[in-house]
Scaffold this motif. Structure first.
Motif, PDB file in Angstrom:
ATOM      1  N   ILE A 213       0.861  -1.193   0.000  1.00 29.18           N
ATOM      2  CA  ILE A 213       0.000   0.000   0.000  1.00 29.18           C
ATOM      3  C   ILE A 213       0.892   1.236   0.000  1.00 29.18           C
ATOM      4  CG2 ILE A 213      -1.530   1.357   1.501  1.00 29.18           C
ATOM      5  CD1 ILE A 213      -2.752  -1.350   2.326  1.00 29.18           C
ATOM      6  N   MET A 214       0.553   2.203  -0.834  1.00 23.48           N
ATOM      7  CA  MET A 214       1.317   3.449  -0.884  1.00 23.48           C
ATOM      8  C   MET A 214       0.371   4.628  -0.731  1.00 23.48           C
ATOM      9  SD  MET A 214       4.197   2.878  -3.771  1.00 23.48           S
ATOM     10  CE  MET A 214       5.261   1.433  -3.736  1.00 23.48           C
ATOM     11  N   VAL A 215       0.888   5.705  -0.167  1.00 23.73           N
ATOM     12  CA  VAL A 215       0.082   6.925  -0.044  1.00 23.73           C
ATOM     13  C   VAL A 215       0.773   8.058  -0.824  1.00 23.73           C
ATOM     14  CG1 VAL A 215      -1.080   8.542   1.499  1.00 23.73           C
ATOM     15  CG2 VAL A 215      -0.809   6.137   2.181  1.00 23.73           C
ATOM     16  N   ASP A 216       1.863   8.591  -0.284  1.00 27.90           N
ATOM     17  CA  ASP A 216       2.490   9.733  -0.956  1.00 27.90           C
ATOM     18  C   ASP A 216       3.439   9.318  -2.082  1.00 27.90           C
ATOM     19  OD1 ASP A 216       4.046   8.872   1.473  1.00 27.90           O
ATOM     20  OD2 ASP A 216       5.539  10.110   0.472  1.00 27.90           O
ATOM     21  N   GLY A 217       4.084   8.164  -1.931  1.00 33.98           N
ATOM     22  CA  GLY A 217       5.011   7.707  -2.971  1.00 33.98           C
ATOM     23  C   GLY A 217       6.340   8.427  -2.962  1.00 33.98           C
ATOM     24  N   THR A 218       6.600   9.196  -1.912  1.00 37.02           N
ATOM     25  CA  THR A 218       7.845   9.980  -1.885  1.00 37.02           C
ATOM     26  C   THR A 218       8.647   9.747  -0.606  1.00 37.02           C
ATOM     27  OG1 THR A 218       6.666  11.866  -0.952  1.00 37.02           O
ATOM     28  CG2 THR A 218       6.913  11.808  -3.355  1.00 37.02           C
ATOM     29  N   GLY A 219       8.337   8.691   0.133  1.00 34.78           N
ATOM     30  CA  GLY A 219       9.145   8.355   1.306  1.00 34.78           C
ATOM     31  C   GLY A 219       8.744   9.070   2.582  1.00 34.78           C
ATOM     32  N   MET A 220       7.566   9.697   2.624  1.00 34.51           N
ATOM     33  CA  MET A 220       7.204  10.481   3.818  1.00 34.51           C
ATOM     34  C   MET A 220       6.215   9.785   4.747  1.00 34.51           C
ATOM     35  SD  MET A 220       7.156  14.408   2.586  1.00 34.51           S
ATOM     36  CE  MET A 220       6.089  14.209   1.187  1.00 34.51           C
ATOM     37  N   CYS A 221       5.280   8.992   4.206  1.00 31.44           N
ATOM     38  CA  CYS A 221       4.204   8.466   5.063  1.00 31.44           C
ATOM     39  C   CYS A 221       4.582   7.159   5.754  1.00 31.44           C
ATOM     40  CB  CYS A 221       2.927   8.286   4.253  1.00 31.44           C
ATOM     41  SG  CYS A 221       2.987   6.898   3.103  1.00 31.44           S
ATOM     42  N   GLY A 222       5.466   6.405   5.185  1.00 30.66           N
ATOM     43  CA  GLY A 222       5.875   5.119   5.771  1.00 30.66           C
ATOM     44  C   GLY A 222       4.904   3.988   5.498  1.00 30.66           C
ATOM     45  N   GLY A 223       3.846   4.270   4.743  1.00 25.87           N
ATOM     46  CA  GLY A 223       2.842   3.238   4.472  1.00 25.87           C
ATOM     47  C   GLY A 223       3.391   2.051   3.702  1.00 25.87           C
ATOM     48  N   CYS A 224       4.417   2.287   2.918  1.00 24.35           N
ATOM     49  CA  CYS A 224       4.925   1.229   2.040  1.00 24.35           C
ATOM     50  C   CYS A 224       6.130   0.507   2.635  1.00 24.35           C
ATOM     51  CB  CYS A 224       5.320   1.829   0.699  1.00 24.35           C
ATOM     52  SG  CYS A 224       6.747   2.918   0.863  1.00 24.35           S
ATOM     53  N   LYS A 233      12.784  -0.476   4.855  1.00 23.73           N
ATOM     54  CA  LYS A 233      12.954   0.287   3.614  1.00 23.73           C
ATOM     55  C   LYS A 233      11.580   0.720   3.130  1.00 23.73           C
ATOM     56  CE  LYS A 233      17.435  -0.406   3.038  1.00 23.73           C
ATOM     57  NZ  LYS A 233      18.421   0.686   3.040  1.00 23.73           N
ATOM     58  N   PHE A 234      11.545   1.786   2.340  1.00 19.57           N
ATOM     59  CA  PHE A 234      10.293   2.242   1.757  1.00 19.57           C
ATOM     60  C   PHE A 234      10.279   1.831   0.280  1.00 19.57           C
ATOM     61  CE2 PHE A 234      10.291   5.935   4.990  1.00 19.57           C
ATOM     62  CZ  PHE A 234       9.805   5.080   5.968  1.00 19.57           C
ATOM     63  N   ALA A 235       9.278   1.029  -0.065  1.00 22.77           N
ATOM     64  CA  ALA A 235       9.226   0.506  -1.444  1.00 22.77           C
ATOM     65  C   ALA A 235       9.154   1.636  -2.473  1.00 22.77           C
ATOM     66  CB  ALA A 235       8.035  -0.440  -1.609  1.00 22.77           C
ATOM     67  N   CYS A 236       8.556   2.771  -2.104  1.00 19.67           N
ATOM     68  CA  CYS A 236       8.352   3.835  -3.098  1.00 19.67           C
ATOM     69  C   CYS A 236       9.642   4.543  -3.480  1.00 19.67           C
ATOM     70  CB  CYS A 236       7.311   4.834  -2.614  1.00 19.67           C
ATOM     71  SG  CYS A 236       7.809   5.785  -1.168  1.00 19.67           S
ATOM     72  N   VAL A 237      10.580   4.666  -2.560  1.00 14.86           N
ATOM     73  CA  VAL A 237      11.820   5.380  -2.881  1.00 14.86           C
ATOM     74  C   VAL A 237      13.046   4.468  -2.885  1.00 14.86           C
ATOM     75  CG1 VAL A 237      11.087   7.698  -2.217  1.00 14.86           C
ATOM     76  CG2 VAL A 237      11.995   6.159  -0.467  1.00 14.86           C
TER      77      VAL A 237
HETATM   78 FE1  FES Z   1       4.629   6.813   1.702  1.00 17.40          FE
HETATM   79 FE2  FES Z   1       6.281   5.146   0.500  1.00 17.40          FE
HETATM   80  S1  FES Z   1       4.213   5.550   0.012  1.00 17.40           S
HETATM   81  S2  FES Z   1       6.633   6.329   2.278  1.00 17.40           S
END
Ligand code: FES
Length: 272
Positions: A213-224, A233-237
């Motif tokens: 699951i992703m929210v911001d996609g930029t490494g800020m929310c930690g959802g991924c 690790k954050f999958a988005c970044v």
């Molecule tokens: Fe938020 Fe990766 S989607 S940190």
């Protein structure tokens, strides 16, 4: 901006759209993804870029309807616009000359694998591809995968086309021949886990693409967040591609099911 240029029904629950996003199309590389929102009430949907046409300024996206948001996306008409599209996100696949490479795709994961197949072929690799699905009608991109592969093996769960069974069976046979420098597997989490185990038996490094699951996609929310080599690790970044041998598969698969009851309830309410 972000107009739907073309929409194709690929199977009972798989759809393809071509989307106008010129600035993303100029930069997109294999392995990268976008996050889109259909409208101001929509959730943010991460989707891998299957193909980018920098000249036309368009992106090809293939997705499977798995819940409310993807069901809504499947209904967006040609000529309509999406509210926003962010990308290209994530680290690109390292495309270079490795020698002989093995690529394994399952279900809609074949769409994410395709640009990597194409990139590796264009980089001069000998490409062996295995693609699998539940049944023949769900086996997408066969002709295009064949075009960029030196060898293409088809697999279906029900035996309606190609090898009858799981992708790991022909994968073992290819690895037994020897000479594979590196492998990739993209598909359902369980498939990627077992492909990793098979590749490890032959000491072949294998990359997988994680889709939490992703929210911001930029490494800020930690959802991924995912556990890689015992580190968060954050999958988005940091990804979405990781070495399969370093993934904590149990925690990843558990997190993938974390919101399952809410997702089912939202989809049921949407369908009423
Ligand atoms: Fe938020 Fe990766 S989607 S940190």
């Amino acid at each position: 901006m972000f107009k739907i240029i073309e929409r194709t029904v690929l199977s009972a629950n798989e759809f393809q759209i071509w989307l106008a996003a010129p600035r993303i199309a100029m930069k997109a590389q294999p392995g990268q993804f976008i996050i889109l929102r259909i409208n101001e009430y929509g959730e943010r949907i991460p989707l891998t870029i299957c193909e980018a046409d920098a000249t036309a300024g368009t992106l090809r996206i293939i997705f499977q309807v798995i819940g409310k948001s993807t069901a809504e996306l499947a209904q967006v008409e040609v000529g309509s616009t999406l509210l926003d599209v962010v990308g290209p996100l994530g680290k690109p696949t390292v495309i270079k000359h490795y020698g002989t490479v093995l690529l394994v795709g399952g279900g809609v994961g074949i769409a994410a694998l395709f640009p990597i197949i194409k990139g590796l072929k264009q980089a001069g690799n000998h490409v062996i591809t295995i693609i699998g699905a539940k049944t023949a009608g769900l086996l997408i991109l066969q002709e295009e995968c064949a075009h960029y592969s030196d060898e293409l093996i088809l697999v279906t769960d029900d035996g309606s086309v190609g090898h009858h069974g799981l992708v790991t069976e022909p994968m073992k046979k290819v690895l037994q021949r020897g000479g594979i420098a590196v492998a990739w597997a993209i598909g359902p989490s369980v498939m990627m886990k077992y492909c990793t185990q098979v590749a490890m038996q032959f000491d072949v490094p294998i990359y997988v693409s994680l889709n939490p699951i992703m929210v911001d996609g930029t490494g800020m929310c930690g959802g991924c967040r995912v556990m890689i080599n015992n580190q968060i690790k954050f999958a988005c970044v940091d990804g979405p591609e990781f070495l399969g041998a370093e993934v904590d598969w149990n925690s990843f698969i558990q997190r993938m099911h974390q919101y399952h009851p809410e997702e089912v309830a939202a989809y049921q309410a949407y369908q009423v």
